[in-house]
Design a protein around this motif. Structure first.
Motif, mmCIF file in Angstrom:
data_model
loop_
_atom_site.group_PDB
_atom_site.id
_atom_site.type_symbol
_atom_site.label_atom_id
_atom_site.label_comp_id
_atom_site.label_asym_id
_atom_site.label_seq_id
_atom_site.Cartn_x
_atom_site.Cartn_y
_atom_site.Cartn_z
ATOM 1 N N ASN A 298 -2.376 11.759 14.487
ATOM 2 C CA ASN A 298 -3.281 11.143 13.523
ATOM 3 C C ASN A 298 -2.511 10.117 12.693
ATOM 4 N N GLY A 299 -3.171 9.044 12.330
ATOM 5 C CA GLY A 299 -2.573 8.057 11.441
ATOM 6 C C GLY A 299 -3.098 8.220 10.028
ATOM 7 N N PHE A 300 -2.236 7.994 9.040
ATOM 8 C CA PHE A 300 -2.622 8.144 7.643
ATOM 9 C C PHE A 300 -2.890 6.772 7.022
ATOM 10 N N PRO A 301 -4.094 6.540 6.498
ATOM 11 C CA PRO A 301 -4.439 5.239 5.899
ATOM 12 C C PRO A 301 -3.991 5.144 4.454
ATOM 13 N N MET A 302 -2.741 4.775 4.218
ATOM 14 C CA MET A 302 -2.233 4.647 2.855
ATOM 15 C C MET A 302 -2.296 3.199 2.372
ATOM 16 N N LEU A 303 -2.332 3.033 1.055
ATOM 17 C CA LEU A 303 -2.500 1.708 0.449
ATOM 18 C C LEU A 303 -1.669 1.641 -0.825
ATOM 19 N N LYS A 304 -1.082 0.459 -1.073
ATOM 20 C CA LYS A 304 -0.308 0.228 -2.294
ATOM 21 C C LYS A 304 -0.828 -1.008 -3.018
ATOM 22 N N ASP A 372 -1.164 -8.412 8.242
ATOM 23 C CA ASP A 372 0.160 -8.064 8.754
ATOM 24 C C ASP A 372 1.253 -8.133 7.695
ATOM 25 N N ARG A 373 0.871 -8.378 6.444
ATOM 26 C CA ARG A 373 1.826 -8.392 5.333
ATOM 27 C C ARG A 373 1.045 -8.261 4.024
ATOM 28 N N ALA A 374 1.759 -7.948 2.962
ATOM 29 C CA ALA A 374 1.095 -7.813 1.670
ATOM 30 C C ALA A 374 0.431 -9.126 1.269
ATOM 31 N N GLU A 375 -0.730 -9.019 0.649
ATOM 32 C CA GLU A 375 -1.435 -10.194 0.135
ATOM 33 C C GLU A 375 -1.108 -10.335 -1.355
ATOM 34 N N ILE A 376 -0.445 -11.420 -1.700
ATOM 35 C CA ILE A 376 0.014 -11.649 -3.068
ATOM 36 C C ILE A 376 -0.871 -12.686 -3.739
ATOM 37 N N ASP A 377 -1.443 -12.336 -4.902
ATOM 38 C CA ASP A 377 -2.221 -13.274 -5.731
ATOM 39 C C ASP A 377 -3.353 -13.938 -4.950
ATOM 40 N N GLN A 378 -4.067 -13.171 -4.138
ATOM 41 C CA GLN A 378 -5.110 -13.766 -3.304
ATOM 42 C C GLN A 378 -6.528 -13.446 -3.757
ATOM 43 N N ASN A 379 -6.742 -12.295 -4.388
ATOM 44 C CA ASN A 379 -8.107 -11.916 -4.747
ATOM 45 C C ASN A 379 -8.106 -11.413 -6.187
ATOM 46 N N VAL A 380 -8.524 -12.271 -7.109
ATOM 47 C CA VAL A 380 -8.462 -11.942 -8.538
ATOM 48 C C VAL A 380 -9.384 -10.781 -8.899
ATOM 49 N N LYS A 381 -10.334 -10.436 -8.020
ATOM 50 C CA LYS A 381 -11.208 -9.301 -8.302
ATOM 51 C C LYS A 381 -10.422 -7.991 -8.377
ATOM 52 N N ILE A 382 -9.258 -7.954 -7.728
ATOM 53 C CA ILE A 382 -8.390 -6.783 -7.841
ATOM 54 C C ILE A 382 -7.954 -6.600 -9.291
ATOM 55 N N VAL A 383 -7.585 -7.701 -9.933
ATOM 56 C CA VAL A 383 -7.157 -7.653 -11.333
ATOM 57 C C VAL A 383 -8.327 -7.287 -12.233
ATOM 58 N N ASP A 384 -9.502 -7.819 -11.929
ATOM 59 C CA ASP A 384 -10.693 -7.488 -12.719
ATOM 60 C C ASP A 384 -10.939 -5.979 -12.727
ATOM 61 N N ALA A 385 -10.911 -5.371 -11.535
ATOM 62 C CA ALA A 385 -11.182 -3.936 -11.427
ATOM 63 C C ALA A 385 -10.099 -3.120 -12.127
ATOM 64 N N VAL A 432 0.627 -11.339 -14.453
ATOM 65 C CA VAL A 432 1.228 -12.599 -14.001
ATOM 66 C C VAL A 432 1.320 -12.684 -12.480
ATOM 67 N N THR A 433 1.324 -11.541 -11.802
ATOM 68 C CA THR A 433 1.286 -11.526 -10.338
ATOM 69 C C THR A 433 0.858 -10.136 -9.890
ATOM 70 N N TYR A 434 0.304 -10.059 -8.689
ATOM 71 C CA TYR A 434 -0.222 -8.789 -8.187
ATOM 72 C C TYR A 434 -0.295 -8.868 -6.667
ATOM 73 N N GLY A 435 -0.511 -7.724 -6.020
ATOM 74 C CA GLY A 435 -0.612 -7.719 -4.564
ATOM 75 C C GLY A 435 -1.197 -6.429 -4.047
ATOM 76 N N ILE A 436 -1.625 -6.462 -2.784
ATOM 77 C CA ILE A 436 -2.237 -5.309 -2.139
ATOM 78 C C ILE A 436 -1.729 -5.211 -0.706
ATOM 79 N N ARG A 437 -1.520 -3.973 -0.238
ATOM 80 C CA ARG A 437 -1.123 -3.737 1.158
ATOM 81 C C ARG A 437 -1.862 -2.520 1.660
ATOM 82 N N ASP A 438 -2.730 -2.715 2.650
ATOM 83 C CA ASP A 438 -3.523 -1.642 3.237
ATOM 84 C C ASP A 438 -2.995 -1.378 4.643
ATOM 85 N N TRP A 439 -2.268 -0.275 4.813
ATOM 86 C CA TRP A 439 -1.632 0.010 6.099
ATOM 87 C C TRP A 439 -2.621 0.490 7.151
ATOM 88 N N ALA A 440 -3.867 0.745 6.757
ATOM 89 C CA ALA A 440 -4.868 1.155 7.742
ATOM 90 C C ALA A 440 -5.365 -0.028 8.572
#
Length: 507
Positions: A298-304, A372-385, A432-440
């Motif tokens: 089984n694969g584990f869908p982790m996110l940072k 295939d890599r972390a998304e840095i400063d791409q979706n400001v809605k992440i910061v809103d939430a 000032v900066t943020y990012g998301i990585r979804d390994w799933a």
């Protein structure tokens, strides 16, 4: 046709390690990596405003992971002590547990259940400390519960249906445990017991991180390989299929996609150092007795998520996990540079999670088809939430005069004066900066893996280390963390690599 004696598909740690070892023995090696500009697989380190953001693995146990430790020494990569701060005690409801379980926290309950399953005294820490990898291998094959092999059942079935723990104890584990309990996955009982026996040792534990970031491993391996004339590193080359050229002959023909079109390569030996998701896409190319085992894990869908702020609202003494339940996350960690070194006054927050929290944040990933890599400063809605969740939390604590978070004096006074909306806007504007990585997401499909119930892992590993299409050459190999005896770690990737390398040396 373009012939190469050895071709490795996959430029993660196992693929690069195999290439290095084979090249040092005099073999000519080509490494194919689908990404045109990123090597290292799940190892990914980014600099976020001067903070080290580890999107993949970040803490290791060199004493318990000898191959990882040796690789670091061979590469000249330095390790530094990982002083993971201790989290706050979780505020949990009171459970009407039996007397023998009363007063135990989730980790103590888990340890108790494991020891009872194995027929051991729950308090016998010396027995845990004395176990070796050879002991674990015997457990894999022979450990039983009421006459049933432990490899044949799920971990949570063993913990519950057989009465090792009470129902309410399992409920407490579900409510207060970390994601390492893996309740939704219900993994192979003996494999997950072995995982925990390693973690529960009190001898040999030495948590460490790589000085300068885990990507130093990749960079050092790449530097070694680039210095060898018998190694070709081919970025932007994705293996799409392969087959035997002629019945009974060992040579293989590979179809490879590049940015300039498709090409064909030939080889006498193919090492598949690929994540499970792209490996499954090649299932039709594999012998049936191999392809049928790809679903053994089984694969584990982790996110940072990482957020860097120029106005930290938490104090230097802030411990992790405080009010993590107020956000969609399993863990929350707070970072500030040590006092005296904190010239800019910035800080960083890490959210680290499994399901169900991943189901909330995964919709903020922009590149759904190629993450295939972390998304840095791409979706400001992440910061809103994030800002709204934090604002609700700190305002509630300030308004009820209960500073559960270790707020700075400045933040405490400021949030008392501000409305919820103004607090949210302040936090949002401070990022000032943020990012998301979804390994799933593709191409990985998971952060790490675990064996399924009913699987005899040692037999799968024995098949995957070397097989063929009937020629007897044993010239195809599957390596990597997923199908290993140390899943979730670099150690597992190295262990499977060594299994393959040993068969290559002998034939």
């Amino acid at each position: 046709m373009n012939y190469h004696p050895v071709i490795i598909a996959g430029g993660g740690i196992s693929g690069l390690y195999c290439a290095w070892r084979l090249a040092l023995s005099g073999q000519k090696v080509v490494v194919l990596e689908a990404s045109s500009d990123r090597w290292g697989g799940r190892i990914e380190t980014e600099d976020l405003d001067g903070f080290i953001a580890e999107w993949g693995p970040m803490r290791f146990e060199p004493t318990l992971q000898p191959r990882f430790d040796k690789l670091c020494r061979d590469l000249g990569v330095k390790l530094t002590e990982f002083s993971g701060p201790e989290g706050e005690e979780v505020n949990a409801p009171t459970y009407d547990l039996p007397a023998e379980e009363m007063g135990l926290n989730s980790l103590q309950l888990l340890k108790r259940g494991i020891m009872l399953i194995l027929g051991q005294d729950p308090e016998d820490q010396a027995w845990i400390d004395a176990q070796t990898e050879a002991d674990y291998q015997r457990m894999r094959k022979h450990a039983q519960l009421n006459g049933q092999p432990l490899w044949s059942m799920g971990f949570w079935n063993a913990m519950s249906a057989e009465g090792a723990l009470s129902h309410l104890a399992l409920t407490k584990l579900r409510d207060t445990g970390t994601f390492y309990h893996m309740i939704p996955e219900n993994l192979n009982a003996i494999e997950w017991i072995i995982w925990w026996l390693r973690a529960l040792k009190t001898v040999g534990q030495q948590l460490a991180s790589v000085d300068g970031g885990t990507a130093k491993l990749t960079e050092s391996l790449m530097a070694k390989l680039r210095g060898l004339s018998n190694v070709t590193l081919a970025g932007g080359h994705m293996l799409t299929s392969f087959k035997q050229i002629a019945m009974g002959q060992p040579r293989l023909e590979l179809d490879v996609h590049t940015k300039n079109g498709n090409i064909q390569l030939q080889t006498d030996r193919l090492i598949l150092a690929l994540p499970r998701m792209p490996l499954v896409k090649l299932a039709s190319c594999l012998p049936e007795h191999v392809s049928s085992q790809l679903d053994a894990v089984n694969g584990f869908p982790m996110l940072k998520l990482f957020f860097v702020t120029d106005s930290p609202w938490w104090d230097y003494s802030q411990r992790p996990q405080q009010y993590a339940s107020c956000l969609p996350t399993r863990e929350i960690h707070y970072f500030r540079r040590p006092q005296g070194q904190d010239k800019d006054g910035h800080g960083m927050v890490l959210l680290y999670m499994d399901r169900p929290s991943t189901e909330f944040w995964k919709h903020y990933v922009m590149e759904a088809d190629k993450h295939d890599r972390a998304e840095i400063d791409q979706n400001v809605k992440i910061v809103d939430a994030f800002s709204l969740f934090v604002a609700r939390d700190v305002k509630r604590l300030v308004d009820i005069k209960r500073s559960g978070l270790k707020l700075t004096d400045q933040a405490q006074h400021m949030f008392e004066e501000k409305s919820l909306e103004d607090t949210r806007d302040f936090i949002k504007n401070s990022i000032v900066t943020y990012g998301i990585r979804d390994w799933a997401r593709a191409p990985y499909g998971a952060a790490n893996h675990g064996w399924q119930p009913g699987v005899r892992s040692w037999k799968v590993m024995d098949v995957f280390k070397a097989f063929d299409f009937g020629s007897g050459a044993k010239n195809i190999h599957i390596v990597g963390e997923a199908y290993s005896d140390y899943q979730g770690f670099v150690e597992g990737a190295l262990n499977t690599s060594e299994l393959a390398l040993a068969t290559i040396r002998t034939n």
